[in-house]
Design an enzyme around this catalytic site. Sequence first.
Site, PDB file in Angstrom:
ATOM      1  N   CYS A  86     -95.199  64.292  77.132  1.00  0.00           N
ATOM      2  CA  CYS A  86     -93.863  63.721  76.953  1.00  0.00           C
ATOM      3  C   CYS A  86     -92.935  64.189  78.087  1.00  0.00           C
ATOM      4  O   CYS A  86     -93.136  63.815  79.220  1.00  0.00           O
ATOM      5  CB  CYS A  86     -93.337  64.074  75.566  1.00  0.00           C
ATOM      6  N   HIS A 194     -98.096  62.850  71.748  1.00  0.00           N
ATOM      7  CA  HIS A 194     -98.093  64.294  71.478  1.00  0.00           C
ATOM      8  C   HIS A 194     -99.370  64.739  70.769  1.00  0.00           C
ATOM      9  O   HIS A 194     -99.386  64.779  69.525  1.00  0.00           O
ATOM     10  CB  HIS A 194     -96.909  64.641  70.576  1.00  0.00           C
ATOM     11  N   GLU A 196    -100.403  67.686  70.374  1.00  0.00           N
ATOM     12  CA  GLU A 196    -100.154  68.948  69.642  1.00  0.00           C
ATOM     13  C   GLU A 196     -99.543  68.698  68.264  1.00  0.00           C
ATOM     14  O   GLU A 196     -99.460  69.610  67.456  1.00  0.00           O
ATOM     15  CB  GLU A 196     -99.255  69.868  70.483  1.00  0.00           C
TER      16      GLU A 196
END
Lengths: 221, 82
Positions: A86, A194, A196
Site C-alpha cells: 500500500c 494487504h 498482512e
Amino acid sequence: MKFAVISFPGSNCDWDMYYAINDALGQEADMVRSDETNLDQYDGVLIPGGFSYGDYLRSGAIARFAPAMQAVKKMAEAGKPVLGVCNGFQILVEAGLLPGSLQNNTSMEFISDWAPLKVVNNQTMFTNGYAKDETITIPIAHGEGNYYCDDETLKQLQANHQIVFTYEDNPNGSRNNIAGVTNQAGNVLGMMPHPERAVESILGGTDGLTLFKSILNQVRS
Amino acid sequence: MYLAKIYVTHKPSILDPQGEAVKNALHRLNYTSIESISQGKFFEVNINADSKEAAIKVVESICKDLLVNQNMETYSYEVEEG
C-alpha cells in the site's frame, strides 16, 4: 528469519505487519524507526501501509528521503527481500526501486474491501507457495492505488514477468489490472493489497500468510 | 530575492480524476460551457539567489528532486524578482 518493519511518521499498518511476522508466521520482526540508518542485522525489510508524512505532496514522495530508505536500497541491491504494501508500494515507486507510479483511484473514492487477485507469477520469492493463476482474496484499503506506467515500461514488465498479482475485478483503474509488481531482479515486491491483514482465519482469510511463508521457503531452500 | 510560482499538473495522457470530478460537478450546476478542467498543484517559493538564472536553476532542481513525479506530472513556472 529476522525482518525489519520500517515505521514512518504516519504509518498505521506497521503493527499489523509486525504481528503477521511475529505471531502468524512465527518469525522475528523488529519495529524500526524511519531515521535508523543501519539494517545490516536483518534478512528482509517490510515497508508498511499508512499515510507516511500525511501523504503531503504525493503519497510516498517525502518518505523516500527518510534515512532508513538508504539502508533499504542497500538491502535491495544485496538481493534481500523487500516488500512494500500500500503506502509502502507508493514509497518504493517514488524511491525508484520499482517502476511506475500510483495515482488516484478512477472512482475518486477511498476503497476498503476484499479483492480477488490472480497470481500471475508464482516463480518469485514472494509467491512460490501459490499455484500459477490461483485466485486469492486479500483486503485492499486505498485512495491512490491506480497503478500507472508508460507503454515501454509495461512491455518490460511483461517481458520480465514482473507483474506478480493482477486484480480479477479492477477496483481502482490500474493499468492492465496490475495489483503488484517486482523489480527486475525479483527481490523487491510492491503491492496495493494487504497480505498482512489476511494471516488468520479470525481476520477473514489466510491467503496473505502464504506470501510470507513463500519468503521463508525461498530462504530455506 | 526571487519569487518562483510553480505549477504542477498531470501529463495530458494521464487521467485526472479530480479534474473530471470538478467538471462533472460544474455540469450539474449547469455550467455547460465548461469543456475540461485540469486540477494541479501550485507552489510559491522564495529563493535567495544572486541572479534570475541562479534562481531558475534551483527551481528546475527542486522540481526534479521532489515537487514533480515525472512519470505522471509535468510542470511550468514563472520567476520574478520579489
